[in-house]
Design a protein around this motif. Structure first.
Motif, PDB file in Angstrom:
ATOM      1  N   UNK A 193      32.852  47.759  41.416  1.00 39.71           N
ATOM      2  CA  UNK A 193      33.118  46.416  40.893  1.00 39.71           C
ATOM      3  C   UNK A 193      31.847  45.785  40.344  1.00 39.71           C
ATOM      4  N   UNK A 194      30.732  46.020  41.009  1.00 37.90           N
ATOM      5  CA  UNK A 194      29.450  45.494  40.524  1.00 37.90           C
ATOM      6  C   UNK A 194      29.100  46.116  39.174  1.00 37.90           C
ATOM      7  N   UNK A 211      37.536  39.702  39.953  1.00 36.20           N
ATOM      8  CA  UNK A 211      37.538  41.136  39.666  1.00 36.20           C
ATOM      9  C   UNK A 211      38.314  41.803  40.792  1.00 36.20           C
ATOM     10  N   UNK A 212      39.454  42.370  40.449  1.00 32.26           N
ATOM     11  CA  UNK A 212      40.343  42.967  41.451  1.00 32.26           C
ATOM     12  C   UNK A 212      40.211  44.480  41.419  1.00 32.26           C
ATOM     13  N   UNK A 213      40.029  45.078  42.590  1.00 30.91           N
ATOM     14  CA  UNK A 213      39.889  46.532  42.713  1.00 30.91           C
ATOM     15  C   UNK A 213      41.053  47.038  43.561  1.00 30.91           C
ATOM     16  N   UNK A 214      41.949  47.780  42.918  1.00 26.37           N
ATOM     17  CA  UNK A 214      43.083  48.357  43.637  1.00 26.37           C
ATOM     18  C   UNK A 214      42.863  49.832  43.949  1.00 26.37           C
ATOM     19  N   UNK A 215      42.007  50.451  43.186  1.00 27.87           N
ATOM     20  CA  UNK A 215      41.586  51.827  43.441  1.00 27.87           C
ATOM     21  C   UNK A 215      40.357  52.086  42.580  1.00 27.87           C
ATOM     22  N   UNK A 216      39.812  53.284  42.702  1.00 24.24           N
ATOM     23  CA  UNK A 216      38.602  53.623  41.956  1.00 24.24           C
ATOM     24  C   UNK A 216      38.798  53.441  40.458  1.00 24.24           C
ATOM     25  N   UNK A 217      39.978  53.813  39.941  1.00 21.51           N
ATOM     26  CA  UNK A 217      40.232  53.741  38.502  1.00 21.51           C
ATOM     27  C   UNK A 217      41.242  52.659  38.141  1.00 21.51           C
ATOM     28  N   UNK A 218      41.430  51.674  38.999  1.00 19.04           N
ATOM     29  CA  UNK A 218      42.339  50.563  38.709  1.00 19.04           C
ATOM     30  C   UNK A 218      41.630  49.248  39.018  1.00 19.04           C
ATOM     31  N   UNK A 230      42.847  44.737  31.819  1.00 13.97           N
ATOM     32  CA  UNK A 230      42.915  46.009  32.540  1.00 13.97           C
ATOM     33  C   UNK A 230      41.695  46.821  32.131  1.00 13.97           C
ATOM     34  N   UNK A 231      40.794  47.038  33.097  1.00 13.87           N
ATOM     35  CA  UNK A 231      39.532  47.702  32.795  1.00 13.87           C
ATOM     36  C   UNK A 231      39.575  49.187  33.137  1.00 13.87           C
ATOM     37  N   UNK A 232      40.330  49.558  34.141  1.00 15.08           N
ATOM     38  CA  UNK A 232      40.364  50.950  34.586  1.00 15.08           C
ATOM     39  C   UNK A 232      39.216  51.232  35.541  1.00 15.08           C
ATOM     40  N   UNK A 233      38.554  52.373  35.369  1.00 18.10           N
ATOM     41  CA  UNK A 233      37.395  52.707  36.195  1.00 18.10           C
ATOM     42  C   UNK A 233      36.144  52.055  35.614  1.00 18.10           C
ATOM     43  N   UNK A 234      35.036  52.252  36.285  1.00 19.16           N
ATOM     44  CA  UNK A 234      33.784  51.687  35.775  1.00 19.16           C
ATOM     45  C   UNK A 234      33.151  52.551  34.691  1.00 19.16           C
ATOM     46  N   UNK A 235      33.737  53.696  34.410  1.00 18.59           N
ATOM     47  CA  UNK A 235      33.176  54.601  33.414  1.00 18.59           C
ATOM     48  C   UNK A 235      33.361  54.045  31.999  1.00 18.59           C
ATOM     49  N   UNK A 236      32.467  54.428  31.098  1.00 19.33           N
ATOM     50  CA  UNK A 236      32.511  54.005  29.692  1.00 19.33           C
ATOM     51  C   UNK A 236      32.490  52.490  29.556  1.00 19.33           C
ATOM     52  N   UNK A 237      31.701  51.824  30.406  1.00 20.08           N
ATOM     53  CA  UNK A 237      31.685  50.371  30.417  1.00 20.08           C
ATOM     54  C   UNK A 237      31.255  49.752  29.104  1.00 20.08           C
TER      55      UNK A 237
END
Length: 270
Positions: A193-194, A211-218, A230-237
């Motif tokens: 999330x950070x 910032x809501x975290x429901x799973x690693x990629x949600x 909808x951001x998804x995972x932290x990858x490709x920020x």
């Protein structure tokens, strides 16, 4: 066979120096004599010794170079009195003997809000403490209070809602039923999330409330004006941030944005 001649015997005899001592065949100083330092050398050695003794006395024994004050800079939430109480600078002791490394270690260990600190001697009587405090980037809900989380994912302080910093997004961990929690743990999800918070473009960050975290990629964002991302995972920020800015410019009245696949983003009004 005949022995060596008288001339040959004389060839190996060390030359006479004229004062009764024999000089080395190699031409060095006369053998059997010690070189006594002259008066000038003795005076220089004595002066060096006296200077060293005087310096040691001035640094450690005199009343002139002692720790008499502490100056603290860089504090915001912490008070100077609080910092100086934990620093516990031994006032009245020789300034040279104050352990600045130990002071820094005490402040980092006992004051979690301290991100870094530099303790330096300020001659002739002072100790300067330059403090850098941790800055919250997220607020993690804990009971009726919030835990401040910094850019290094460190949870460093608990504050009540009335004292919580403004315009800092709330982190909602809603991953209890997600396999991500068992696989990564809550600390890793907080760190994700950070990372997302750091990649959110500045124009959007000011409007980010949750910032809501429901799973690693949600991972998703809740913005002001009842808008969501909808951001998804932290990858490709970085790519997601660019896509979000482009979507918001193209559809300024939209309420829902999806950049989880930054090469194929989408937008909707409901």
């Amino acid at each position: 066979m005949a022995g060596p001649t008288t001339a040959e015997h004389g060839a190996h005899k060390p030359p006479n120096t004229g004062d009764g001592s024999a000089r080395s065949p190699l031409g060095g100083a006369p053998r059997g004599r010690l070189r006594v330092p002259g008066p000038r050398s003795l005076l220089i050695a004595l002066a060096v010794a006296l200077l060293g003794a005087a310096t040691i006395w001035v640094l450690y024994g005199s009343p002139w170079l002692r720790a008499e004050r502490v100056r603290t800079t860089g504090t915001d939430e912490l008070s100077e009195r609080e910092v100086e109480a934990v620093a516990a600078v031994p006032l009245g002791t020789p300034l040279i003997s104050v352990d600045t490394d130990a002071i820094e270690a005490r402040l980092r260990d006992k004051l979690p809000r301290v991100d870094s600190v530099e303790a330096t001697r300020s001659w002739p009587h002072g100790i300067d403490l330059k403090v850098t405090e941790r800055q919250p980037v997220l607020l993690l809900k804990k009971g009726s209070n919030y835990v401040e989380v910094d850019a290094k994912s460190v949870r460093f302080a608990t504050v009540d809602p009335l004292k919580a910093p403004k315009r800092v997004p709330v982190l909602e961990l809603a991953a209890d039923g997600s396999p991500s929690l068992k696989r990564f743990g809550s600390d890793r999800l907080v760190a994700e999330a950070v990372r997302v918070r750091a990649d959110v473009p500045a124009s959007v960050a000011a409007d980010t409330r949750v910032i809501a975290v429901r799973s690693y990629d949600a991972i998703s964002l809740e913005l002001s004006g009842d808008r969501t991302v909808v951001w998804g995972s932290s990858e490709d920020g970085a790519a997601k941030a660019r896509s979000l800015v482009a979507l918001m410019k193209a559809a300024p009245k939209a309420r829902h944005f999806d950049v989880s696949a930054p090469t194929a983003p989408s937008v909707s009004d409901s």
